[in-house]
Motif scaffolding. Structure first.
Motif, PDB file in Angstrom:
ATOM      1  N   ILE A 317      15.948  18.875  56.575  1.00  0.00           N
ATOM      2  CA  ILE A 317      14.556  19.109  57.001  1.00  0.00           C
ATOM      3  C   ILE A 317      14.264  20.611  57.120  1.00  0.00           C
ATOM      4  CG2 ILE A 317      15.037  18.926  59.477  1.00  0.00           C
ATOM      5  CD1 ILE A 317      11.854  17.546  57.833  1.00  0.00           C
ATOM      6  N   THR A 318      15.269  21.399  57.486  1.00  0.00           N
ATOM      7  CA  THR A 318      15.026  22.844  57.611  1.00  0.00           C
ATOM      8  C   THR A 318      14.584  23.426  56.271  1.00  0.00           C
ATOM      9  OG1 THR A 318      16.789  22.886  59.244  1.00  0.00           O
ATOM     10  CG2 THR A 318      15.986  25.007  58.486  1.00  0.00           C
ATOM     11  N   GLY A 319      15.226  22.969  55.201  1.00  0.00           N
ATOM     12  CA  GLY A 319      14.832  23.424  53.871  1.00  0.00           C
ATOM     13  C   GLY A 319      13.420  22.962  53.521  1.00  0.00           C
ATOM     14  N   SER A 392      17.876  30.833  64.493  1.00  0.00           N
ATOM     15  CA  SER A 392      19.071  29.992  64.527  1.00  0.00           C
ATOM     16  C   SER A 392      18.623  28.539  64.648  1.00  0.00           C
ATOM     17  CB  SER A 392      19.910  30.407  65.737  1.00  0.00           C
ATOM     18  OG  SER A 392      20.936  29.470  65.975  1.00  0.00           O
ATOM     19  N   VAL A 393      19.329  27.655  63.977  1.00  0.00           N
ATOM     20  CA  VAL A 393      18.893  26.258  63.965  1.00  0.00           C
ATOM     21  C   VAL A 393      20.034  25.284  63.710  1.00  0.00           C
ATOM     22  CG1 VAL A 393      18.351  26.291  61.485  1.00  0.00           C
ATOM     23  CG2 VAL A 393      17.232  24.614  62.954  1.00  0.00           C
ATOM     24  N   GLY A 394      19.889  24.099  64.229  1.00  0.00           N
ATOM     25  CA  GLY A 394      20.764  22.999  63.842  1.00  0.00           C
ATOM     26  C   GLY A 394      21.732  22.551  64.911  1.00  0.00           C
ATOM     27  N   GLU A 395      22.082  23.437  65.801  1.00  0.00           N
ATOM     28  CA  GLU A 395      23.069  23.133  66.839  1.00  0.00           C
ATOM     29  C   GLU A 395      22.960  24.227  67.888  1.00  0.00           C
ATOM     30  OE1 GLU A 395      27.013  24.208  65.426  1.00  0.00           O
ATOM     31  OE2 GLU A 395      26.097  25.027  63.635  1.00  0.00           O
ATOM     32  N   PRO A 396      23.565  24.017  69.042  1.00  0.00           N
ATOM     33  CA  PRO A 396      23.489  25.063  70.057  1.00  0.00           C
ATOM     34  C   PRO A 396      24.163  26.340  69.561  1.00  0.00           C
ATOM     35  CG  PRO A 396      24.365  23.011  70.962  1.00  0.00           C
ATOM     36  CD  PRO A 396      24.304  22.837  69.484  1.00  0.00           C
ATOM     37  N   ILE A 397      23.597  27.473  69.886  1.00  0.00           N
ATOM     38  CA  ILE A 397      24.248  28.731  69.522  1.00  0.00           C
ATOM     39  C   ILE A 397      24.939  29.267  70.776  1.00  0.00           C
ATOM     40  CG2 ILE A 397      21.994  29.958  69.621  1.00  0.00           C
ATOM     41  CD1 ILE A 397      23.285  31.952  67.527  1.00  0.00           C
ATOM     42  N   VAL A 417      15.646  34.001  67.690  1.00  0.00           N
ATOM     43  CA  VAL A 417      14.985  32.776  68.124  1.00  0.00           C
ATOM     44  C   VAL A 417      15.877  31.570  67.849  1.00  0.00           C
ATOM     45  CG1 VAL A 417      12.599  33.581  68.087  1.00  0.00           C
ATOM     46  CG2 VAL A 417      13.583  32.713  65.983  1.00  0.00           C
ATOM     47  N   ASP A 418      16.300  30.959  68.933  1.00  0.00           N
ATOM     48  CA  ASP A 418      17.109  29.740  68.849  1.00  0.00           C
ATOM     49  C   ASP A 418      16.117  28.585  68.813  1.00  0.00           C
ATOM     50  OD1 ASP A 418      18.776  27.590  69.181  1.00  0.00           O
ATOM     51  OD2 ASP A 418      19.369  28.083  71.235  1.00  0.00           O
ATOM     52  N   THR A 419      15.995  27.956  67.658  1.00  0.00           N
ATOM     53  CA  THR A 419      14.927  26.973  67.484  1.00  0.00           C
ATOM     54  C   THR A 419      15.472  25.553  67.579  1.00  0.00           C
ATOM     55  OG1 THR A 419      15.262  26.947  65.084  1.00  0.00           O
ATOM     56  CG2 THR A 419      13.671  28.529  65.941  1.00  0.00           C
ATOM     57  N   TRP A 420      14.918  24.799  68.506  1.00  0.00           N
ATOM     58  CA  TRP A 420      15.326  23.390  68.621  1.00  0.00           C
ATOM     59  C   TRP A 420      14.290  22.487  67.971  1.00  0.00           C
ATOM     60  CZ3 TRP A 420      12.927  19.050  70.253  1.00  0.00           C
ATOM     61  CH2 TRP A 420      13.704  17.882  70.231  1.00  0.00           C
ATOM     62  N   TRP A 421      14.768  21.607  67.140  1.00  0.00           N
ATOM     63  CA  TRP A 421      13.912  20.562  66.566  1.00  0.00           C
ATOM     64  C   TRP A 421      14.771  19.576  65.824  1.00  0.00           C
ATOM     65  CZ3 TRP A 421      12.402  20.794  61.030  1.00  0.00           C
ATOM     66  CH2 TRP A 421      12.983  21.877  60.351  1.00  0.00           C
ATOM     67  N   GLN A 422      14.178  18.641  65.113  1.00  0.00           N
ATOM     68  CA  GLN A 422      14.925  17.573  64.446  1.00  0.00           C
ATOM     69  C   GLN A 422      14.175  17.114  63.203  1.00  0.00           C
ATOM     70  OE1 GLN A 422      14.075  14.763  67.784  1.00  0.00           O
ATOM     71  NE2 GLN A 422      16.273  14.886  68.117  1.00  0.00           N
ATOM     72  N   GLY A 509      16.730  11.841  71.753  1.00  0.00           N
ATOM     73  CA  GLY A 509      18.162  11.592  71.576  1.00  0.00           C
ATOM     74  C   GLY A 509      19.018  12.720  72.131  1.00  0.00           C
ATOM     75  N   ASP A 510      18.379  13.809  72.520  1.00  0.00           N
ATOM     76  CA  ASP A 510      19.109  14.952  73.073  1.00  0.00           C
ATOM     77  C   ASP A 510      18.942  15.017  74.593  1.00  0.00           C
ATOM     78  OD1 ASP A 510      20.354  16.372  70.954  1.00  0.00           O
ATOM     79  OD2 ASP A 510      18.409  17.089  70.288  1.00  0.00           O
ATOM     80  N   GLY A 511      19.909  15.669  75.228  1.00  0.00           N
ATOM     81  CA  GLY A 511      19.781  15.995  76.636  1.00  0.00           C
ATOM     82  C   GLY A 511      19.406  17.463  76.747  1.00  0.00           C
ATOM     83  N   GLN A 521      17.159  24.403  77.789  1.00  0.00           N
ATOM     84  CA  GLN A 521      18.408  24.624  77.069  1.00  0.00           C
ATOM     85  C   GLN A 521      18.916  23.248  76.638  1.00  0.00           C
ATOM     86  OE1 GLN A 521      21.618  26.372  79.379  1.00  0.00           O
ATOM     87  NE2 GLN A 521      22.425  27.238  77.481  1.00  0.00           N
ATOM     88  N   ILE A 522      19.226  23.130  75.360  1.00  0.00           N
ATOM     89  CA  ILE A 522      19.646  21.822  74.845  1.00  0.00           C
ATOM     90  C   ILE A 522      21.115  21.626  75.186  1.00  0.00           C
ATOM     91  CG2 ILE A 522      19.784  20.383  72.764  1.00  0.00           C
ATOM     92  CD1 ILE A 522      16.897  21.480  73.594  1.00  0.00           C
ATOM     93  N   THR A 523      21.447  20.461  75.731  1.00  0.00           N
ATOM     94  CA  THR A 523      22.835  20.247  76.130  1.00  0.00           C
ATOM     95  C   THR A 523      23.593  19.365  75.141  1.00  0.00           C
ATOM     96  OG1 THR A 523      21.987  18.523  77.598  1.00  0.00           O
ATOM     97  CG2 THR A 523      22.513  20.636  78.605  1.00  0.00           C
TER      98      THR A 523
HETATM   99  C1  WT7 Z   1      19.691  17.594  66.012  1.00  0.00           C
HETATM  100  C2  WT7 Z   1      18.726  17.418  64.879  1.00  0.00           C
HETATM  101  C3  WT7 Z   1      16.514  21.110  63.364  1.00  0.00           C
HETATM  102  C4  WT7 Z   1      16.691  21.024  61.935  1.00  0.00           C
HETATM  103  C5  WT7 Z   1      18.110  20.914  61.509  1.00  0.00           C
HETATM  104  C6  WT7 Z   1      18.842  19.763  62.122  1.00  0.00           C
HETATM  105  C7  WT7 Z   1      20.594  19.425  67.125  1.00  0.00           C
HETATM  106  C8  WT7 Z   1      19.028  21.207  66.305  1.00  0.00           C
HETATM  107  C9  WT7 Z   1      19.297  22.747  67.802  1.00  0.00           C
HETATM  108  C10 WT7 Z   1      19.306  23.884  68.657  1.00  0.00           C
HETATM  109  C11 WT7 Z   1      20.821  22.745  70.034  1.00  0.00           C
HETATM  110  C12 WT7 Z   1      20.096  21.646  68.146  1.00  0.00           C
HETATM  111  C13 WT7 Z   1      20.030  18.449  68.144  1.00  0.00           C
HETATM  112  C14 WT7 Z   1      18.998  17.682  67.343  1.00  0.00           C
HETATM  113  N1  WT7 Z   1      19.912  20.715  67.194  1.00  0.00           N
HETATM  114  N2  WT7 Z   1      18.657  22.445  66.661  1.00  0.00           N
HETATM  115  N3  WT7 Z   1      18.590  24.979  68.400  1.00  0.00           N
HETATM  116  N4  WT7 Z   1      20.082  23.833  69.762  1.00  0.00           N
HETATM  117  N5  WT7 Z   1      20.848  21.655  69.256  1.00  0.00           N
HETATM  118  O1  WT7 Z   1      18.045  18.608  62.098  1.00  0.00           O
HETATM  119  O2  WT7 Z   1      19.736  17.003  61.253  1.00  0.00           O
HETATM  120  O3  WT7 Z   1      17.616  16.214  62.358  1.00  0.00           O
HETATM  121  O4  WT7 Z   1      19.442  17.298  63.681  1.00  0.00           O
HETATM  122  O5  WT7 Z   1      20.383  18.823  65.852  1.00  0.00           O
HETATM  123  O6  WT7 Z   1      21.026  17.616  68.603  1.00  0.00           O
HETATM  124  O7  WT7 Z   1      18.709  16.423  67.870  1.00  0.00           O
HETATM  125  P1  WT7 Z   1      18.695  17.216  62.295  1.00  0.00           P
END
Ligand code: WT7
Length: 656
Positions: A317-319, A392-397, A417-422, A509-511, A521-523
């Protein structure tokens, strides 16, 4: 008044020395001006709004008026929308901008650069080719290609003729690809003869050949020649066979864009959930495009003329949102990165930053952690003075990676920028930016909700936690235009996964933890989904692979990948196999069924798994074993056979 921007694709091919530059201007964006206060020009009409916090407040309390203003000004409508939203999260009903018609790939009034024309022309040609081969509005086209110009062209061509694209990451195996093609009921597949990544050739066409054997809906396969090596044509019984995508060169450069309804489907994108089957998330034209464009602009402070470097693969999705749609809707220049961070050497990213004068760099923590190991000299060798924002994206940094990214890559000048999304959210939901210019950024925290986003934390009983300094399940209290509408062919699963756990809210689905200052802060995941190098995998998917009697897969903390995969397996009765052989075999099976990255790092053979009396595997216990946290094992009295844990502990120690 500013001149219309132009959008450009800068292509960093996997092979060195083969670079193409492509460009386009997508006409969804009408005006892209920038106001000095770093806030949206659209906000000008909002009464009593001057600061960032006020705008945030306004965007959630006057959601309709906010989104209406933004949608009117940011998107080009063939026909304006009648209603802003018609949503009911509790029923999984999400509709935005109904009555409106648009097409993301429509001609812009001005093509001021040859590259824009080139991308548009290629899009039209592929659009015509697909149409001529019977692809119509609503048909699903699976794109199994590396990040390259023709992949982007294929996505846009689908959008142009109203077909639904389904990009499948080119690292997925034939079986995983076939599963996605079948679920999406795709009629057409577009691929390349071979991929080229990190110095390695991957046989993408052959993988497609294998996959489509078990995909009765597929009528035709288009192959783009990415390498000079020849490839074979596959004959499918009673089906059309393959076509070379470059045949498009014979097509007309004019292709009438389909007028798409706001809620028509733009794409499906498969992602992992807690059960075995991947989910085809549904994203629609207007809402998704608006949200991708708006977040791209404001989270990264993207300005006209900037070069945006998102190194994510278009298979994720990031792409989609930040390599393709966000930058292109904003008339921007976007970089296509087809390689790996360490090929041919660990300076690859920064060499690219210098050469292409990249202004915003958007990557994953796993790559940063890997690069730290190679030392600062690989970064310092290159001029990075063009960089303005690091994402930064995809997981906690983790803090170490954050600090290095900030201090070494950004020379301490660029906000990180630590970006959280899905995949589900369509675009960034929580990020430090935009913020008031002097506001602090806390390392390793996604911090602030984006405009129109209202996060809430909920406890296990479903009670909304109102105080700060607290943790809970991260939910969204309001719908927003970019959110997924459904799971393809399975709206019930959409309801069960996202809407029903906390009625009235969208469950992520995240805490998350909300700090004293109200920052998020995403846990981590609350379900059985693990995140390996920013790739999301359901533990059940891996468990489904094994030849063994029973298995349980756990994510454990890994210093480069974020999480690694640890599998506990129980062998079938009578199976006599060397441990090393089994590990190899199982790894191969997982690679074949899913992808290489999902292969377990550790496989521990056990006699039995710890279970409750009702037969449920106690993952909590296994997680503690893997973390070597004996004190955290907690109450084992509900276990059917507590001795199982002792055996597992002993085996675990031997493995390390
Ligand atoms: C899951 C989503 C976001 C696009 C790429 C991944 C984790 C994503 C962060 C962040 C901590 C993060 C979550 C989320 N996640 N960004 N900045 N800090 N965790 O998309 O494959 O749909 O995965 O990635 O757990 O639910 P995805």
């Amino acid at each position: 008044m500013r001149l219309p921007g132009r959008c450009t694709l800068k292509y960093v091919a996997a092979s060195l020395g083969r670079r193409g530059v492509f460009a386009s201007r997508l006409n969804v964006l009408r005006r892209n001006s920038w106001n000095a206060a770093e806030f949206m020009p659209e906000a000008a009409g909002f009464e009593g709004v001057s600061g960032r916090d006020e705008l945030q407040e306004y965007s959630v309390s006057n959601s309709e008026s906010f989104w209406a203003a933004v949608a009117h000004q940011r998107l080009s409508w063939i026909r304006p929308f009648r209603t802003v939203q018609d949503c009911d999260l509790s029923r999984g009903r999400i509709k935005w901008f109904e009555g409106g018609k648009l097409n993301v790939s429509g001609e812009s009034s001005v093509f001021d650069c040859v590259f824009c024309r080139e991308l548009l022309e290629m899009t039209c040609r592929v659009g015509n080719l697909l149409r001529r081969h019977g692809v119509t509005k609503g048909d699903c086209v699976t794109i199994y290609m590396p990040t390259c110009p023709l992949a982007v062209v294929s996505m846009l061509a689908c959008a142009r003729i109203g077909a639904v694209h389904n990009v499948v990451f080119a690292g997925f195996s034939a079986e995983a690809l076939a599963e996605r093609i079948r679920d999406a009921e795709s009629s057409t597949v577009i691929t390349v003869n071979q991929g080229l990544r990190g110095g390695k050739v991957t046989e993408l066409k052959k993988t497609v050949d294998t996959a489509v054997q078990s995909c009765p809906t597929v009528r035709q396969v288009f192959v783009a020649t990415r390498t000079d090596n020849p490839f074979g044509f596959l004959q499918l019984v009673n089906r059309k066979s393959n076509f070379v995508l470059q045949e498009m060169l014979k097509e007309d450069v004019v292709c009438e864009p389909a007028a798409m309804d706001s809620e028509d489907i733009l794409f499906l994108l498969y992602t992992s959930g807690s059960t075995g089957k991947p989910k085809g998330l549904v994203h629609t034209h207007a809402g998704y495009l608006l949200y991708a464009a708006l977040t791209h602009k404001y989270v990264f402070s993207y300005q006209d003329g900037d070069v945006f470097g998102c190194v994510a693969d278009i298979g994720w999705i990031t792409g989609h949102s930040y390599t393709v749609y966000g930058p292109l809707v904003n008339g921007g220049t976007t970089v296509l990165f087809e390689s790996t961070p360490v090929y041919p050497d660990p300076g690859r990213y920064w060499d690219m930053v210098e050469r292409l004068k990249i202004n915003q760099f958007y990557g994953a923590p796993t790559a940063i952690r890997l690069l730290i190991k190679y030392g600062d000299q690989w970064v310092k060798k290159y001029d990075r003075s063009t960089l303005k924002t690091l994402g930064s994206v995809g997981e906690p940094i983790n803090t170490e990676a954050w600090e290095w990214y900030h201090r070494v890559v950004g020379d301490g000048r660029c906000p990180v920028v630590d970006t959280w999304w899905q995949t589900e959210t369509g675009g960034i939901c929580i990020a430090p930016k935009p913020s008031d210019p002097d506001a602090a950024i806390v390392p390793g925290m996604a911090m602030r909700p984006f405009f129109g986003i209202k996060p809430v934390l909920v406890d296990t009983e479903g009670k909304v936690l109102t105080s700060n300094n607290t943790s809970g399940a991260l939910c969204m209290a309001q719908p927003w235009p970019g959110m997924a509408r459904s799971i393809h062919n399975n709206h019930q699963r959409f309801l069960e996964t996202y809407c029903q756990p906390y009625p009235g809210f969208f469950f992520t689905g995240d805490g998350a933890f909300r700090s004293e200052d109200g920052y998020y802060q995403i846990t981590g995941r609350l379900d059985d989904v693990i995140n390996v190098s920013g790739h999301r995998i359901g533990t059940a998917e891996i468990e489904d692979c094994s030849l063994v009697a029973e298995s349980a897969v756990i994510g454990y903390s890994h210093n480069i990948k974020g999480q690694g995969v640890y599998a506990f397996v129980v062998l079938k009765k009578g199976v006599e196999v060397q441990e090393a052989d089994l590990v190899k075999q199982l790894s191969n099976i997982v690679s074949e069924k899913i992808a290489k990255y999902a292969s377990p790092d550790f496989i521990q053979i056990v006699k039995r798994l710890p279970k409750t009396r009702s037969g449920k595997i106690m993952r909590r216990v296994l997680r503690k074993v893997v973390e070597c946290d004996l004190e955290g094992l907690g109450d084992l009295s509900t276990l059917d056979d507590p001795a199982a844990v002792q055996e597992i502990l002993e085996g675990h120690e031997k493995l390390l």
